[in-house]
Design an enzyme around this catalytic site. Sequence first.
Site, PDB file in Angstrom:
ATOM      1  N   GLU A 236       0.886  -1.241   0.118  1.00  0.00           N
ATOM      2  CA  GLU A 236       0.102   0.225   0.199  1.00  0.00           C
ATOM      3  C   GLU A 236       0.839   1.320   0.076  1.00  0.00           C
ATOM      4  OE1 GLU A 236      -3.245   0.106  -0.253  1.00  0.00           O
ATOM      5  OE2 GLU A 236      -3.394  -1.984  -0.683  1.00  0.00           O
TER       6      GLU A 236
ATOM      7  N   TRP B 130      -9.178   8.148  -7.709  1.00  0.00           N
ATOM      8  CA  TRP B 130     -10.423   8.653  -8.390  1.00  0.00           C
ATOM      9  C   TRP B 130     -10.159   8.243  -9.919  1.00  0.00           C
ATOM     10  CZ3 TRP B 130     -14.842  10.296  -7.709  1.00  0.00           C
ATOM     11  CH2 TRP B 130     -15.511  10.540  -6.357  1.00  0.00           C
TER      12      TRP B 130
END
Length: 545
Positions: free
Chosen positions: A348, A456
């Site tokens: 991550e 996004w």
Amino acid sequence: MSARSSQKPAQAQQPLAAATPEKSQRKNKHASPTLSPESPTVGTAKRSRSTDASQATSLMWFRTDLRVFDNEALSKACAAGRPVVALFVIAKGEWKHHDFAPIKVDFVLRNLRTLAQSLAKLNIPLVVRTADAVKDVRPVVLDVVSQIGAKKVFWNKELEIDESRRDARIAEDLTAAGVTVSVNNSQMVVLPDLVFTKDRSPYTVYTPYKNCWISVVDASPNLLDLIPVPDPVAAALPEIVANYAKEHSEIPDALDEFPMPDELRKRAHAEWPAGERVAHERLVTFLEQRGARYKDERDFPAKPSTSRLSTYQASGVISSKLCVRLAWEANHKRLATGQPGLVHWISEVVWREFYRYILVKFPRVCMNKPFKLETDRVAWSYDKEKFESWCEGKTGYPIVDAAMRQLNTTGWMHNRLRMIAASFLTKDLLIDWRWGEKYFMQNLIDGDFASNNGGWQWTASTGTDSQPYFRIFNPLLQSEKFDPEGVLIREFVPELAGLSNDVIHEPSRKLSSKQLARIGYPEPMVDHGAARNKCIAEFKRASGK
């Protein structure tokens, strides 16, 4: 391929608990101002005219690196053998232009205070200046250099295109005036030019990038060497410089341009205390207590399973290198194998690196453009009423509404919820992803351009390595899977708190319109199945399939 590190090897074998600051030691077109004495300056303090080399100072310009531990530019500034002055510019115009959230501005100001305290222990005063407009940052920095008679200026590189262009112009002005500029790395473990494909082109897919990234670090583990807090600066500041620094040391409690409700401020201060020590302690606690469970529990927003370090990373209060280093040590110096929870958490952090890599290699993503240029042919909706309903958490889909209300109430949102909310906006409502990207930045305490834009675009199927356009999150299934007991929904959508678990995820399925109206909850804005089909058809049309 080879990898290099410009950091000093520093106590590479120290235990986890030792890695704290205290324990380790104790798109703009601007005018081109110059540094000649005749040039106008922004500041009002008396100019330092000393040209004696023994009186010259070094300037450390802080930006998104609000820490003294593992800070390459600060370390070099302190090692230069001159008195050091630190600078932070409250760039109100830039922050507005880049959609900084008031809660993030508040966090930055709070961390400036802890930074000033840490710097004082190093005999370094922190000068705080304000730039009201975007174009003002350059003259403010140049003025401070002139005022303190700086002969060397140090900073850590910012990767976004506006900031890169600004820094390049400032470096040109300083160099022309005979001032040495030292640009360093603070944001990434592995610099972008060290990661490339066999034909030396940039990666556009995460997993191959990650594999190459890991191979670079495995081959050069010194990339994970941490830079200790510098020794206190021995050289004393000239009196006129010390007085100037004292006159410009005030850190405001708040900025009128970024108003923030008192309740949100109070909550933010409780949930996100300022300072490196807090960030480091959170990192160590996470690795010791929750790291092993991270892979299995990270997607459940009602569980305290994540590190919640993104806020500190976004403002540079803690470095990605420290995060990887301590996880690597906890995983017996392995990055890709070993404890699954720690391996996944390291991956991550590498995602954060990947999104920074993308904005460097493909700067169009900094210019309001999709990574996949062909997706600009999608006929996005610009329905303001529907967008406002999404913003307010009034879509009629409880998990989406809980996500948006968590954001509006706390200034933060769990990552799984970010994906669910973004998918609903871009796929169910077919609203332009850039509207959602902007709204998140305007409200997130951990607002970070690279990660926010990358996330996004991933969800909207316009970005690098994005989910295929035909994979669309089903909000009901997401809710039932990741908040099965409706804990998060009950917390942030209180009008649904009294509903049973088999009703709360989709109340419109069991309750009549009158019942929904009675409890004050809206009916679904759209039918998910129909919206999904419409979205797929539009993406097919735009792609010519």
